[in-house]
Enzyme design. Structure first.
Site, PDB file in Angstrom:
ATOM      1  N   GLY A  33       0.805  -0.977  -0.309  1.00  0.00           N
ATOM      2  CA  GLY A  33      -0.312  -0.263   0.308  1.00  0.00           C
ATOM      3  C   GLY A  33       1.232   1.309   0.244  1.00  0.00           C
ATOM      4  N   GLU A  34       2.127   1.400   0.508  1.00  0.00           N
ATOM      5  CA  GLU A  34       3.067   2.173   0.826  1.00  0.00           C
ATOM      6  C   GLU A  34       2.721   2.585  -0.904  1.00  0.00           C
ATOM      7  OE1 GLU A  34       7.195   3.339   2.884  1.00  0.00           O
ATOM      8  OE2 GLU A  34       5.973   1.352   3.341  1.00  0.00           O
TER       9      GLU A  34
END
Length: 1391
Positions: free
Chosen positions: A597-598
């Site tokens: 998700g980063e």
């Protein structure tokens, strides 16, 4: 009119033919062909001239082409006037008229059909062949004519008839000898024509449709049957050139593999029929399904007949690898049962012929089709078809081992065989009764696998011990390369290494999913990655290991650490994106992990992907990797926009294209390319957040990746060798297999299923004998419970009823004991269950005598005349129908169960003739051959024998047993010890190997919390003595045997010392038997000690006394049997008998005399230098230490005979204290005689003094004490007088021994003290107060004895009157007090 004219012409022709026939005699064959052609021409003309409408009579000549008619008439005129033989005439000459009729638009259907029949007949008669001039043009003309057949003027029925004829002609063309001249185009035209009829027949009658499809099938068979004859030529050519050469190459055929490639491609395309789907999304219509089935039948036939020849032609092979398999997998997942069944048959044929080139395709078929369908979730019929397909594969001779080697032992492949086994076990596992069809089907497949593995191990040499795989150094697990495939041992070790690596990788994956660091550390420990971090190793671990947590993989790949970046690059390098569009590549890439998700991690991952894709792009669409990177981001955003339900307003195609303007180096990407990407993403989302479990759907991107991977992978390994890996193979499914068999046996009711269960059980036992003892124990534990013999809550009556009235308990009993008989060498813990069953049978009185006495099982001559003995040694009455005849034909273990079933089925019918249920049960138990288990236990290895003995000993001690009565317990314990004796006698040659463990088991038994020594100790002592007698009589007898068995005997009687009284008769009998027959064989100190100790205790009873005394006397009378080793124990035992109250005087005297006479042996031993015939140095040392322990004092010298004499003298001293006077006096006399004989024994001054103190002084003191004690009793005058007489003899003995050893005694430094001791005892006797005014005889005796001693001392100058001589002074003073009457005589002067 026309008919009359035809008749006239025929008559003219016939007349002309007869005229010429007289001139030229033609062969009959040529004449028959001419007649045939003439008939066919006439038939065609007649059909043409026939008026289709009888109401109108137009002239035929006006309706039809005159040229067509003239050609037929010309042919008719030529028929009987050929210029050469028919097979040399150009076939077009007699075929063209018929072909013109076929292609004519004006000819009626009936005439066309007749013309087709004529052509068909010409082809069938094979008038011409490939060598006939003009044959090629003629056969191609036939093909062209058939394919251009015109049917303008006809009805449906006539048209169907013409189609039927066309189909027949097409097949005949391909089967004719002239077909070798056909070109590839002609072949394809024939097939295409036939297929057109197939299509048209769909709306016509069923007969035409079936005939058309049959013809199509036949054409495919004829064409592809020639494929193996077509050779490929690929030397020195590029890949494309090779394919062209392969296609054009041929042997005798005019057509080549090119037409077969086209036809096969056409057949594959038939699978892609348009599916008619309604709004609700229903599946394909029945017509489409039927057409798919038809296409599969054709494809299957092509594969069957093409066989291995397909593999020689790369284009065909590539078509099968890619297109065909993709279709088969796609339609296999969403098809009907009949389609799936045909697909399975097709893939099975592909496995047979082309598996070398279909490794990953076969794995994908199992994964995405068979496993998915067989797991359930769809229709039951589809599940049954999938399971049957799996079983069909498993029935192939090499599939099981090949699946294990190619998939289960490959770290990057699925465990196909293991999954098959577990799937069958899961579906076969019943939950109730009756069994479903799927359960029975899966069960039969599982049993087939088990039998195949067992047979393969039987057919090969013994696999031998399996050495554990040792990975001592790092080896890349993703590299599949054996050093030498031709060397069997090298290859087997390589496969085992691969399997070991795979197991460790799966363990590492489990660790990784819980803790990333632990997982990677475990890889280092197992040498799966080098100690110095290698990015490629980690990348391959993440890429190819199934079941990894994809979240953790994504986080690892997105980390900015240098090692992680290198791993990301290596991870991306494992993909091949050449030839695929961007969205497919991105899908393939993102399926292997979860995108983090980063944003920074996403950036790093997409950057690596973009670089790899840009390097491998096949076109010049992208000018830089940055363009790929930007578009990837755009695609991910589009994917979120299109498939996120929270986004209400979706992006349009124009907006997507507009958003990606000028991203390709300042220029736009092709609009068509972006449009294609948009439609792909919109129709199907990219999986950005994949789960750990692999998806069971074969999507296009995954298929593309599979095809590329297959090109780089090693080919499918063929395993045509002895199955050296069968043991490891079976281990992977052993647990579920045993559980499934057990559950099926429990719930099944049909005899056939039960029989298959037992057969599978025996096959597992055959496999387990090769180092899989745990599995054998598991199946025994599972099936012993079905015997109903281990139910602790059932009474004997309930157990017997269940056993007699149910088939399962008897089958299970026969099975487990058959396994014990045949495979007992591999049983370990399972012996406990077997012994428990055996003991229950004993309590039910179902065991034959042959269990303990195998040799007694034979019948007498009279019985043999009345009965027939089966192979399994069961005696069947000759009146029993079917048994005597069938038993001779049955061989092997399975035969015994078949015979058992026939016996069971006939029990009810023959009950009145053969006896009751009990007799039938006995016959069944006899078939178990239980006696062989114990009588032939010599074949058992050490570990199995130890486990069998342990089970028997523990059962005898009551562990796991439940007894209803004490008698039952006693019988059971005795039976266990009889079995122990049986196995000991069979294994006497290795007694030293197993008995130490048996003894340890006895020690463990004694420590059981609730152990009751009765009746265990009683039966144990009896059994141990039987074993002891067996050992002593064995020619292999060894001293160490004796140590072991007597150690156990001592343990047994110490468990319950009361058995020495309760079992005195049997113990005495055994001991006496040992002494009378085997005394010379006893060589150990422990042996003599035990034997003589038990004899002295058990023979005290009146019922055993005589036998014991005789044995003791016999032993003591034989000088060769009494040795330094046993002398002390012989003396102790003799004393025990001599001092008994019940012993007759003569027996006691005899024993005492034998003890006294034994001094001569001591003298002999002393004079011979401590050597003893029959004993060795170790025995001497043992005896010496024993003598010191048994009675000698530390002050004595190391003279063994003196020590033993001291032991003897002390024993006689104790005998002199018994109540009976005769025995006491005889003991004193014997003691005196012993000292006399011991004069030459080599006494030293210390030993002499010690012996005097221990024996003479002690005897005098004890006798005096007893005399005084009796004198103080009332009415004990007689006992007092008796004891006084014995004391007098003892005093006289004292003096005699003193004088005998005076010289030695005087040499002791403590002689003065010793002399005072003598004087003190003389004084005590002199002044003894016997009460009642009675004067003892010591008043006279003591002075005489003193006088005798002092006189001798003076003569020996030991007692001399001189100044300062304390001995003289003390003696003088003591004599004054003791016997003043002799003082003056002995000491005349007082100084």
């Amino acid at each position: 009119m026309a008919r009359a004219r035809d008749q006239e012409e025929e008559e003219e022709d016939n007349a002309s033919w007869r005229t010429k026939g007289k001139k030229n005699s033609k062969p009959r064959k040529e004449l028959s062909l001419a007649c045939m052609l003439n008939t066919e021409v006439g038939a065609v003309l007649a059909a043409i001239r026939r008026n289709p409408d009888p109401q109108f009579l137009p002239s035929p000549e006006e309706n039809y082409d005159s040229v067509l008619l003239n050609s037929l008439k010309s042919l008719r005129a030529l028929i009987f006037n050929p210029q050469q033989e028919w097979h040399t005439i150009n076939p077009s000459t007699y075929l063209s008229p018929f072909l013109d009729v076929i292609q004519s638009d004006e000819i009626p259907a009936a005439a066309t059909a007749v013309a087709l029949s004529a052509v068909l007949k010409i082809l069938k008669l094979e008038i011409f062949d490939g060598k006939t001039p003009g044959a090629s043009e003629a056969i191609h003309a036939v093909v062209a004519g058939i394919t251009n057949c015109r049917l303008e003027k006809t009805d449906a029925i006539s048209e169907d008839a013409v189609f039927m004829k066309i189909l027949q002609v097409l097949v005949t063309i391909m089967k004719s000898r002239a077909s070798v001249t056909l070109t590839d185009h002609a072949i394809c035209t024939i097939v295409n024509t036939c297929f057109q009829i197939v299509q048209q027949s769909a709306s016509r009658g069923d007969l035409l449709q079936r005939n058309a499809r049959h013809t199509m099938h036949e054409l495919i068979q004829v064409i592809f049957a020639c494929l193996p004859e077509i050779e490929s030529s690929d030397g020195g050519c590029s890949e494309s050139d090779i394919e062209d050469n392969e296609i054009m190459s041929g042997s005798r055929l005019g057509y080549s593999a090119r037409c077969m490639v086209d036809i096969f491609h056409f057949l594959c395309s038939l699978l892609n029929v348009v599916e008619v789907v309604d709004a609700e999304g229903l599946g394909p219509t029945n017509s489409d399904e039927d057409f798919q089935l038809f296409a599969l039948v054709l494809i299957n036939s092509a594969i069957e007949l093409g066989g291995e020849g397909i593999g020689k032609h790369r284009k065909l092979l590539r078509m099968i690898q890619n297109d065909l398999f993709h279709h088969l997998i796609h339609y296999g997942t969403c098809s009907s049962p009949i389609i799936l069944s045909m697909i399975c048959s097709t893939v099975l044929n592909l496995y047979h012929f082309l598996r070398r080139s279909l490794r990953l395709q076969l794995e994908a078929f199992f994964t995405y089709v068979l496993f998915k369908a067989a797991a359930g979730g769809s229709s039951v019929q589809l599940q049954e078809v999938a399971i049957e397909g799996i079983i069909s594969f498993c029935r192939q001779p090499t599939f099981i081992i090949e699946a294990y080697v190619n998939y289960d032992c490959d770290p990057i492949c699925r465990n196909v065989f293991e999954d098959i086994g577990k799937l069958l076990c899961k579906n076969a596992f019943p939950t109730g009764s009756p069994l479903s069809s799927i359960q029975v089907q899966a069960f039969e497949g599982l049993v087939a696998i088990i039998h195949q593995v067992a047979d393969s191990m039987d057919s090969s040499d013994s696999p031998g011990p399996v050495h554990p795989v040792d990975v001592s150094e790092y080896r890349p697990f993703w590299v599949e390369k054996c050093e030498n495939y031709n060397d069997l041992e090298t290859w087997v070790e390589f496969v085992r290494l691969r399997k070991f690596q795979k197991k460790k990788i799966m363990i590492a994956a489990n660790h990784f999913n819980r803790d990333e660091k632990k997982g990677l550390e475990f890889l280092k420990i197992c040498n799966l990655v080098p100690n110095v971090p290698d990015p490629k190793c980690y990348a391959c671990f993440y890429r190819y290991t199934p079941g990894l947590d994809k979240n953790k993989i994504g986080d690892f790949l997105g980390d900015p650490d240098e090692l992680h970046l290198q791993v990301l690059k290596e991870f991306t390098d494992t993909f091949n994106f050449s030839g695929v569009i961007l969205d497919t590549a991105l899908r393939t890439f993102l399926e292997t992990f979860r995108l983090p998700g980063e944003s920074q991690k996403i950036h790093r991952i997409l950057e690596a992907f973009s670089e790899k894709f840009y390097e491998q792009q096949s076109s010049e669409i992208f000018v830089s990797k940055d363009a790929v990177f930007i578009l990837c981001y755009s695609l991910i955003m589009l994917n979120t926009d299109q498939h996120n339900p929270q986004v209400k307003k979706k992006m349009t195609e124009e907006e997507f294209i507009r958003n990606n303007r000028a991203i390709n180096g300042g220029k736009d990407l092709p609009r068509e390319y972006l449009s294609e990407l948009f439609m792909s993403i919109s129709n199907k989302a990219i999986t950005l957040f994949g789960q750990s479990a692999a998806s069971l759907e074969m999507n296009p991107s995954r298929w593309v990746d599979l095809i590329k991977h297959s090109k780089a992978m090693e080919p499918f390994i063929l395993c045509n060798f002895e199955n050296r890996l069968s043991r490891e193979l079976f281990v992977s499914i052993s647990g579920p297999s045993v559980a499934a068999l057990s559950a099926t046996f429990e719930y099944a009711d049909e005899d056939e299923i039960l029989q298959e269960c037992i057969e599978g059980l025996l096959s597992i036992a055959k496999i387990a004998q090769y180092g899989l003892e745990d599995i054998l124990d598991e199946i025994l534990a599972s099936f012993c419970k079905f015997t109903t013999l281990l139910n602790p809550y059932a009474s004997a009556e309930e157990t017997l009823f269940a056993f007699s009235n149910d088939l399962k308990p008897r089958m299970a009993t026969l099975a487990v004991f058959t396994i014990a008989d045949k495979f007992g060498d591999s049983i370990r813990g399972g012996w406990r269950n077997l012994v428990d069953c055996l003991l229950k049978l004993k309590r039910l009185k179902l065991l034959p005598q042959s269990v303990i006495e195998p040799d007694m099982a034979s019948t007498s001559g009279t019985e043999n005349a009345k009965h027939t003995k089966s192979e399994s040694c069961v005696i069947f009455p000759s009146s029993h129908p079917g048994l005597s005849s069938s038993s001779n034909q049955i061989s092997g273990l399975i035969g015994r169960f078949s015979q058992f079933l026939s016996l069971d089925n006939s029990i009810e019918d023959s009950m009145a003739n053969t006896g009751n249920e009990f007799e039938q049960n006995l016959k069944i138990i006899q078939k178990c051959r239980i006696g062989n288990i114990f009588s032939k236990s010599s074949n058992l290895p050490d570990e199995a024998l130890l486990n069998l003995g342990r089970a028997l000993i523990f059962a005898a001690a009551g562990k796991g047993q439940k007894f209803s009565t004490p008698i039952e317990e006693e019988e059971t314990v005795g039976f266990c010890w009889e079995l122990l004796f049986t196995i000991t006698s069979a294994n006497i040659h290795r007694f030293l190997t197993f008995w130490p463990s048996f003894h340890d088991y006895l020690v463990v038994v004694a420590q059981f919390p609730l152990f009751s020594p009765c009746p265990f100790a009683e039966k144990a002592i009896m059994g141990l003595f039987k074993i002891c007698l067996l050992l002593l009589s064995s020619p292999q007898y060894d001293k160490n045997y004796e140590e072991l068995i007597f150690k156990s005997i001592n343990l047994a009687w110490k468990l319950d010392k009361e058995i020495l009284d309760t079992c005195c008769e049997s113990i005495t009998e055994s001991v006496c038997q040992i002494l009378n027959k085997h005394a010379a064989s006893i060589q150990t100190l422990l042996g003599w000690k035990t034997i003589l100790h038990l004899l002295s205790i058990t023979a005290r009873h009146p019922e055993t006394f005589d036998e014991g005394v005789e044995a003791m006397i016999s032993l003591m009378s034989n000088d060769t049997l009494v040795t330094k080793l046993n002398y002390a124990y012989c003396i102790d035992c003799a004393f025990g008998f001599a001092a008994l109250k019940i012993i007759p005087l003569e027996k006691s005297a005899k024993i005492i005399d034998l003890m006294a006479d034994s001094v001569t042996l001591l003298v002999q031993w002393y004079q011979s230098g401590y050597s003893d015939p029959g004993s060795n140095t170790s025995n001497f040392s043992n005896a010496s230490s024993s003598s010191l322990e048994e009675g000698s004092k530390p002050g004595n010298s190391g003279n063994l005979p003196v020590n033993l004499f001291t032991k003897l003298a002390e024993t006689l001293r104790k005998t002199s204290l018994v109540r009976r006077e005769e025995i006491r006096n005889h003991a004193v006399s014997a003691l005196q005689r012993s000292f006399t004989l011991a004069d030459d024994l080599g006494f030293t001054p210390p030993s002499c003094l010690s012996c005097f103190n221990l024996v003479i002084f002690a005897m005098v003191d004890d006798l005096h004490e007893k005399m005084v004690e009796y004198s103080r009793r009332g009415n004990a005058e007689r006992e007092t007088r008796s004891m006084e007489g014995t004391l007098k003899m003892a005093m006289e003995l004292l003096v005699e021994v003193f004088l005998q050893f005076l010289k030695l005694l005087a040499q002791n430094p403590g002689f003065r003290t010793f002399w005072l001791g003598i004087l003190r005892r003389m004084d005590t006797c002199m002044k003894a107060d016997l009460g009642g005014g009675y004067e003892s005889g010591f008043q006279e005796l003591v002075p005489k004895l003193l006088k005798k001693m002092i006189t001798m001392m003076k003569e020996k100058e030991i007692l001399v009157q001189r100044d300062g001589d304390e001995l003289w002074d003390i003696t003088n003073i003591q004599i004054q007090w003791i016997a003043p009457s002799v003082k003056e005589e002995l000491f005349p002067e007082d100084f």
